[in-house]
Design a protein around this motif. Structure first.
Motif, short mmCIF file in Angstrom:
data_model
loop_
_atom_site.label_atom_id
_atom_site.label_comp_id
_atom_site.label_asym_id
_atom_site.label_seq_id
_atom_site.Cartn_x
_atom_site.Cartn_y
_atom_site.Cartn_z
N ARG A 135 -6.20 -1.39 -6.56
CA ARG A 135 -6.45 -0.15 -5.82
C ARG A 135 -6.97 0.95 -6.76
NH1 ARG A 135 -7.24 1.49 -1.55
NH2 ARG A 135 -5.49 2.75 -0.90
N ARG A 136 -6.28 1.16 -7.87
CA ARG A 136 -6.63 2.27 -8.76
C ARG A 136 -7.84 1.99 -9.63
NH1 ARG A 136 -0.90 4.02 -9.40
NH2 ARG A 136 -0.57 2.10 -10.52
N ASP B 139 0.81 -1.21 0.00
CA ASP B 139 0.00 0.00 0.00
C ASP B 139 0.85 1.27 0.00
OD1 ASP B 139 -2.77 0.87 -0.10
OD2 ASP B 139 -2.31 1.85 1.81
N ASP C 20 2.10 -4.80 -9.48
CA ASP C 20 1.23 -4.34 -10.56
C ASP C 20 -0.21 -4.77 -10.34
OD1 ASP C 20 1.99 -7.01 -10.95
OD2 ASP C 20 1.93 -6.86 -13.13
N ALA D 249 3.74 0.20 -3.78
CA ALA D 249 3.41 -0.58 -4.98
C ALA D 249 3.97 0.04 -6.26
CB ALA D 249 1.90 -0.77 -5.10
N ASP D 250 3.87 1.34 -6.40
CA ASP D 250 4.36 1.97 -7.63
C ASP D 250 5.87 1.79 -7.79
OD1 ASP D 250 1.85 2.81 -8.43
OD2 ASP D 250 2.03 4.75 -7.43
N TYR E 173 -1.59 -5.30 -7.37
CA TYR E 173 -2.09 -4.48 -6.26
C TYR E 173 -2.44 -3.07 -6.75
CZ TYR E 173 -2.66 -2.33 -1.76
OH TYR E 173 -3.20 -1.67 -0.68
N ALA E 174 -1.57 -2.47 -7.55
CA ALA E 174 -1.85 -1.13 -8.06
C ALA E 174 -3.12 -1.13 -8.90
CB ALA E 174 -0.66 -0.62 -8.87
N HIS E 175 -3.31 -2.15 -9.71
CA HIS E 175 -4.53 -2.27 -10.51
C HIS E 175 -5.77 -2.38 -9.62
CE1 HIS E 175 -7.50 -3.80 -13.32
NE2 HIS E 175 -7.59 -4.90 -12.60
#
Length: 111
Positions: free
Chosen positions: A86-87, A24, A80, A27-28, A82-84
């Motif tokens: 979340r976003r 959290d 990637d 991730a990026d 996780y970022a997907h």
């Protein structure tokens, strides 16, 4: 996070919770390092470390095919992914944690 004396299933749940919390905040950055490294995330020492840890816990918990299962668990925890989630999906960290823990639990014979 629970230590060697705790049951492997509880340790897997704790690992997932702590790893999601780590994702959290990072991730990026993790996704970028995994994209730019030859061989991607699988070529990093960190991936080998986490794979060994998760595989060992899965094996102790009696999961069949712990090698493959560890890769599948770690795939769910990819930066990637996780970022997907979340976003693009609006998933909260607690939702990702619970869903991943449910997946891990389904791999265990006592689940």
């Amino acid at each position: 996070p629970l230590g060697r004396g705790a049951p492997p299933a509880a340790r897997l749940d704790a690992f997932v919770a702590v790893y999601v919390a780590f994702l959290d905040g990072h991730a990026d950055l993790l996704a970028e390092t995994e994209r730019t490294r030859r061989g991607g995330r699988y070529a990093t020492g960190a991936y080998a470390f986490w794979h060994t840890h998760v595989r060992g816990l899965l094996q102790k918990a009696g999961a069949s095919g712990p090698d493959l299962a560890a890769d599948l668990v770690l795939a769910l925890l990819g930066a990637d992914v996780y970022a997907h989630l979340r976003r693009d999906r609006g998933a909260r960290p607690a939702e990702v944690t619970a869903a991943t823990q449910a997946f891990v639990g389904a791999l265990l014979p006592d689940a």
